[in-house]
Design a protein around this motif. Structure first.
Motif, PDB file in Angstrom:
ATOM      1  N   SER A   1     133.990 -15.554  79.665  1.00  0.00           N
ATOM      2  CA  SER A   1     134.708 -15.850  80.440  1.00  0.00           C
ATOM      3  C   SER A   1     134.510 -15.029  82.111  1.00  0.00           C
ATOM      4  N   GLY A   2     134.577 -15.553  83.586  1.00  0.00           N
ATOM      5  CA  GLY A   2     134.355 -14.467  84.543  1.00  0.00           C
ATOM      6  C   GLY A   2     133.333 -14.437  84.585  1.00  0.00           C
ATOM      7  N   ALA A   3     132.263 -13.805  85.609  1.00  0.00           N
ATOM      8  CA  ALA A   3     130.948 -13.274  86.543  1.00  0.00           C
ATOM      9  C   ALA A   3     130.223 -12.562  85.288  1.00  0.00           C
ATOM     10  N   THR A   4     128.973 -13.515  85.414  1.00  0.00           N
ATOM     11  CA  THR A   4     127.734 -13.236  84.568  1.00  0.00           C
ATOM     12  C   THR A   4     127.134 -12.447  85.265  1.00  0.00           C
TER      13      THR A   4
ATOM     14  N   ARG B   1     137.986  -6.497  80.006  1.00  0.00           N
ATOM     15  CA  ARG B   1     136.845  -7.063  79.589  1.00  0.00           C
ATOM     16  C   ARG B   1     136.050  -5.582  80.445  1.00  0.00           C
TER      17      ARG B   1
ATOM     18  N   THR C   1     133.755  -2.790  82.072  1.00  0.00           N
ATOM     19  CA  THR C   1     133.462  -2.960  83.292  1.00  0.00           C
ATOM     20  C   THR C   1     132.358  -1.626  83.509  1.00  0.00           C
TER      21      THR C   1
ATOM     22  N   ASP D   1     128.634  -7.351  84.204  1.00  0.00           N
ATOM     23  CA  ASP D   1     129.737  -7.950  84.313  1.00  0.00           C
ATOM     24  C   ASP D   1     130.037  -9.087  82.872  1.00  0.00           C
TER      25      ASP D   1
ATOM     26  N   ASP E   1     136.873  -9.935  76.286  1.00  0.00           N
ATOM     27  CA  ASP E   1     135.612 -11.264  77.333  1.00  0.00           C
ATOM     28  C   ASP E   1     134.859 -11.358  77.977  1.00  0.00           C
ATOM     29  N   ASN E   2     133.410 -10.418  78.122  1.00  0.00           N
ATOM     30  CA  ASN E   2     132.888 -10.621  77.950  1.00  0.00           C
ATOM     31  C   ASN E   2     131.963  -9.872  77.055  1.00  0.00           C
TER      32      ASN E   2
END
Length: 516
Positions: free
Chosen positions: A5-8, A262, A264, A277, A461-462
């Motif tokens: 999820s989120g920015a990639t 996440r 960072t 990301d 999440d990433n």
């Protein structure tokens, strides 16, 4: 398919091995900004390179099958394997030499192999080979897109008509028994089942589904890149650089900075941090879990594949009976696998892989010299000698292997060596490989497909995993796929099924060069 999820927008790939490079190319092709961090001085990871007194050593795999999977990665950025690398398709793919003195050349062409088997074992076995070949084709078609080249979110994804097709093909029987439906000659059965060792399970216990590795080895074709196997990751890194990736070599990752669920930033040994990301983690699982600060709970402890002792020998001569790849089988078979996977003993009657890369690329050695790579499977350090034990055991075992090679016809092998590098489980362990094996977690049923360590990390999440410890598993083809699957978890792009018709054309097949 679940995606992160989120920015990639910016992805950091940890590790410039084949899986990391594959992930990087697929991410670049999807418009992501990519930074690759590698602790070594050059790309390759397990497919590494070492220069030893004028000899260029491949420190990892020596067999390239399914080159179209590498071409997929190049194609993601508008590049091609053919533009970056010169491949030769090997004929024979292997030469098998048996303890009774017999010899078989393994051809990937149907007619050539049928004729060779007829010469070797008679018309009944040749007919059985034709049926086996049809079965291997069907097994590959039923597995590749649905069970190998796919991201699993749940074991329920197994419930598909292709599962019934696999059951109808008896893919859930044992490999040895299913090969035995087609071939009676025990020597031939070895040629089409020794590949189970790649999966870390004896043929008598391995799922027949793993005959798909025999398909890759004996039907799809075996290739050799000019410059050695290391030329493949080198070409992939060059392609990724040209497509905009930034590489940091000689740089070790020491930690992952997190905010909530996440990651960072990636922390480096230099003290610097790389904001990101998303992150793709490709080292062996113990290192990955150390960076993540957690080890996923599993009902059963991971079991690891056998390891290997490798002798890299630069020699002043060679032996004409050797092909590019030669399988030297001992008398023992079942006992050998029992020693490797249960009792933890060194093989009492070893089966060996001997590779002579200078057969097709003499530039890998000084003029008039030859390079030989001898691989002897051995128990991993969980069940066999420990890494500390190997410090004292190494020189004795090296001498035993050389004496065995000379007994099998390579007269004068020991005296011919001018440069040598010995690699044992102690070396693999020092590189961070669990249980002192470069072959990672074994492909038992409980460690296959959706039951293998997942490439998504619960609670983060990433972060995505790639490499031989996660799906789909061990081997150059599957590791390349793992990078593509990891990229898909980030981009959400659908997988494009690979067809045999889109396979890149290698250079003109070449026969074995005569030894000088």
């Amino acid at each position: 398919m679940r995606t992160i999820s989120g920015a990639t927008d910016h992805v950091v790939v940890v590790g410039a091995g084949l899986s990391g490079l594959s992930a990087a190319l697929h991410l670049l092709g999807a418009g992501r900004r990519v930074t690759v961090v590698e602790r070594a001085a050059e790309p390759g990871g397990r497919a590494g390179h070492e220069l030893l007194g004028g000899y260029h050593l491949d420190t990892g795999p020596t067999v390239l099958t399914m080159p179209e999977l590498a071409d997929d990665a190049f194609a993601a950025v508008g590049d091609s394997l053919a533009d970056r690398l010169q491949l030769t398709e090997l004929h024979p793919a292997y030469r098998a030499r048996f303890a009774d003195g017999s010899q078989l050349d393994v051809h990937t062409g149907a007619d050539a192999m049928e004729e060779e088997i007829r010469r070797f074992a008679g018309p009944a076995e040749a007919a059985g080979y034709r049926r086996l070949r049809h079965w291997l084709h069907a097994l590959y078609r039923a597995q590749m897109n649905r069970f190998i080249d796919t991201n699993f979110d749940s074991p329920l994804q197994l419930l598909h008509p292709d599962l019934a097709r696999l059951a109808a093909l008896r893919a859930f029987g044992t490999l040895d028994s299913q090969i035995g439906r087609f071939l009676n000659d025990p020597r031939l059965r070895r040629v089409f089942s020794f590949q189970a060792l790649y999966a870390g399970v004896p043929p008598a216990r391995a799922l027949a589904a793993y005959a798909v590795i025999a398909y890759m080895d004996t039907i799809a074709g075996v290739h050799f890149p000019r410059g050695g196997m290391h030329a493949l990751p080198r070409a992939m890194a060059e392609s990724a650089t040209d497509a905009g990736a930034v590489f940091h070599y000689d740089t070790e990752v020491t930690g992952l900075r997190r905010s909530g669920g996440r990651i960072t930033a990636v922390a480096l040994a230099t003290g610097a941090e790389l904001p990101c990301d998303a992150v793709v983690l490709t080292p062996d699982l113990p290192i990955v879990y150390g960076l993540l600060g957690r080890t996923p709970r599993r009902p059963l402890r991971l079991r690891h594949s056998p390891s290997a002792v490798v002798i890299h020998a630069g020699t002043d001569r060679t032996w004409p009976e050797l092909a590019h790849h030669t399988l030297s089988f001992g008398h023992a078979w079942e006992r050998t696998f029992d020693e490797l996977t249960r009792t933890g003993q060194l093989m009492s009657d070893p089966s060996l892989l001997i590779t002579r890369p200078t057969t097709h690329d003499p530039s890998l050695a000084p003029e008039g010299r030859h390079l030989h790579y001898v691989l002897a499977p051995c128990p991993n350090t969980d069940i066999g000698p420990s890494a500390a034990d190997w410090q004292g055991l190494s020189p004795r075992y090296r001498d035993q292997l050389i004496a065995e090679l000379e007994r099998r016809g390579l007269t004068g092998f020991g005296d011919s060596i001018e440069a040598e590098r010995l690699i044992t489980p102690a070396d693999w362990a020092a590189q961070g490989h669990a249980a002192g094996t470069p072959f990672s977690a074994a492909h038992t049923f409980a460690q296959t497909g959706p039951f293998r360590p997942r490439n998504l990390v619960r609670g983060i999440d990433n972060a995505v995993l790639a490499g031989c410890g996660t799906t789909p598993g061990v081997g150059v083809p599957t590791v390349l796929i793992s990078g593509k699957l990891a990229a898909a978890r980030i981009t959400g792009l659908p997988r494009v099924p690979r067809t045999r018709a889109s396979r890149p054309t290698p250079t003109t097949p070449q026969p074995e060069r005569q030894a000088r």
